[in-house]
Scaffold this motif. Sequence first.
Motif, short mmCIF file in Angstrom:
data_model
loop_
_atom_site.label_atom_id
_atom_site.label_comp_id
_atom_site.label_asym_id
_atom_site.label_seq_id
_atom_site.Cartn_x
_atom_site.Cartn_y
_atom_site.Cartn_z
N GLY A 166 -7.00 10.25 -13.97
CA GLY A 166 -6.73 8.83 -14.48
C GLY A 166 -5.57 8.34 -14.25
O GLY A 166 -5.32 7.05 -13.68
N ALA A 167 -4.51 8.83 -14.59
CA ALA A 167 -3.01 8.56 -14.42
C ALA A 167 -2.83 8.22 -13.05
O ALA A 167 -1.98 7.33 -12.66
N THR A 168 -3.34 9.07 -12.08
CA THR A 168 -2.98 9.09 -10.56
C THR A 168 -3.49 7.78 -10.06
O THR A 168 -3.20 7.13 -8.67
N PHE A 169 -4.62 7.24 -10.63
CA PHE A 169 -5.14 5.96 -10.13
C PHE A 169 -4.25 4.66 -10.52
O PHE A 169 -4.61 3.50 -10.18
N ALA A 170 -3.69 4.75 -11.52
CA ALA A 170 -2.86 3.43 -11.83
C ALA A 170 -1.73 3.45 -10.86
O ALA A 170 -0.97 3.98 -10.52
N ASN B 109 8.96 -2.46 -10.40
CA ASN B 109 9.98 -3.40 -11.02
C ASN B 109 10.33 -2.78 -12.47
O ASN B 109 11.32 -3.20 -12.95
N THR B 110 9.50 -1.82 -13.02
CA THR B 110 9.66 -1.07 -14.24
C THR B 110 9.58 0.32 -14.49
O THR B 110 9.91 0.81 -15.50
N ALA B 111 9.28 1.05 -13.26
CA ALA B 111 8.95 2.28 -13.13
C ALA B 111 10.38 3.06 -13.59
O ALA B 111 11.29 2.59 -12.88
N SER B 112 9.99 4.08 -14.16
CA SER B 112 11.33 5.24 -14.39
C SER B 112 11.51 6.02 -13.12
O SER B 112 10.78 6.06 -12.28
N GLN B 113 12.59 6.75 -13.00
CA GLN B 113 12.84 7.57 -12.10
C GLN B 113 11.61 8.58 -11.97
O GLN B 113 11.14 8.63 -10.78
N ALA B 114 11.25 9.23 -12.87
CA ALA B 114 9.89 10.10 -12.92
C ALA B 114 8.75 9.53 -12.22
O ALA B 114 8.23 10.02 -11.62
N LEU C 5 5.16 8.85 -6.69
CA LEU C 5 4.61 8.57 -5.48
C LEU C 5 5.06 9.39 -4.43
O LEU C 5 6.01 10.09 -4.22
N GLN C 6 3.91 9.48 -3.35
CA GLN C 6 4.05 10.22 -2.36
C GLN C 6 5.11 9.88 -1.37
O GLN C 6 5.14 8.57 -0.89
N GLY C 7 6.17 10.66 -1.00
CA GLY C 7 7.11 10.24 -0.34
C GLY C 7 8.22 9.93 -0.85
O GLY C 7 9.40 9.62 -0.27
N ILE C 8 8.37 9.69 -1.95
CA ILE C 8 9.51 9.32 -2.87
C ILE C 8 10.02 10.24 -3.66
O ILE C 8 9.37 10.96 -4.62
N GLY C 9 11.15 10.90 -3.30
CA GLY C 9 11.87 11.96 -3.97
C GLY C 9 12.85 11.51 -4.88
O GLY C 9 13.07 10.28 -5.01
N PRO C 10 13.73 12.40 -5.58
CA PRO C 10 15.00 11.95 -6.47
C PRO C 10 15.56 10.79 -5.64
O PRO C 10 15.94 9.99 -6.37
N ALA C 11 16.32 11.22 -4.56
CA ALA C 11 17.14 10.37 -3.79
C ALA C 11 16.45 8.68 -3.72
O ALA C 11 17.33 7.77 -3.98
N LYS C 12 15.53 8.65 -3.17
CA LYS C 12 14.79 7.34 -3.00
C LYS C 12 14.38 6.66 -4.19
O LYS C 12 14.62 5.71 -4.65
N ALA C 13 14.07 7.46 -5.44
CA ALA C 13 13.65 7.00 -6.62
C ALA C 13 15.00 6.20 -7.20
O ALA C 13 14.96 5.14 -7.60
N THR D 218 6.71 3.80 5.09
CA THR D 218 6.72 4.15 3.78
C THR D 218 5.87 3.06 3.02
O THR D 218 5.10 3.58 2.17
N VAL D 219 6.52 1.92 2.96
CA VAL D 219 5.85 0.80 2.30
C VAL D 219 4.45 0.70 2.66
O VAL D 219 3.38 0.61 1.49
N GLN D 220 3.90 0.75 3.70
CA GLN D 220 2.64 0.79 4.16
C GLN D 220 1.55 1.85 3.47
O GLN D 220 0.61 1.76 2.89
N LYS D 221 2.41 2.88 3.44
CA LYS D 221 1.76 4.01 2.77
C LYS D 221 1.66 4.06 1.30
O LYS D 221 0.58 4.70 0.95
N LEU D 222 2.43 3.44 0.74
CA LEU D 222 2.57 3.21 -0.70
C LEU D 222 1.68 2.20 -1.15
O LEU D 222 1.50 2.22 -2.33
N ARG D 223 1.56 1.12 -0.22
CA ARG D 223 0.99 -0.23 -0.74
C ARG D 223 -0.20 -0.22 -1.79
O ARG D 223 -0.26 -0.85 -2.62
N LYS D 224 -1.21 0.91 -1.74
CA LYS D 224 -2.16 0.83 -2.55
C LYS D 224 -1.92 1.51 -3.93
O LYS D 224 -2.56 1.45 -4.98
N ASP D 225 -0.71 2.31 -4.17
CA ASP D 225 -0.24 2.90 -5.18
C ASP D 225 0.78 2.02 -5.95
O ASP D 225 1.11 2.52 -7.03
#
Length: 100
Positions: free
Chosen positions: A18-22, A27-32, A37-45, A74-81
């Motif tokens: 359930g948490a993976t579908f949210a 704008n408010t997300a924490s580093q973790a 998100l797929q493709g976002i590691g510590p440096a990009k976060a 990357t944006v296109q890949k993440l758009r739904k998430d």
Amino acid sequence: MIMKKLFLLLVTLFVFSGATFAAVNINTASQAELESLQGIGPAKAKAIIDYRKKKGSFKSVDDLQNVSGIGPATVQKLRKDITVGGGTAGRKEHKPAARE
């Protein structure tokens, strides 16, 4: 007995998925949360968070491309998430009628 275990496994997977579908609000997300998100590691976060601190909130998902190291693919890949809002799309502000 096998059916009961299979059922419990499916229920458990459903609960934890359930948490993976949210959508993650960039704008408010924490580093973790960003790293989830797929493709976002510590440096990009960290770059996303630094960008927010310096430039302010993202106005659209496409603004994520302005972050160093994140491009259109990357944006296109993440758009739904991802999202930039709190679910207020389509909500109209109620204005009282003017009195005469």
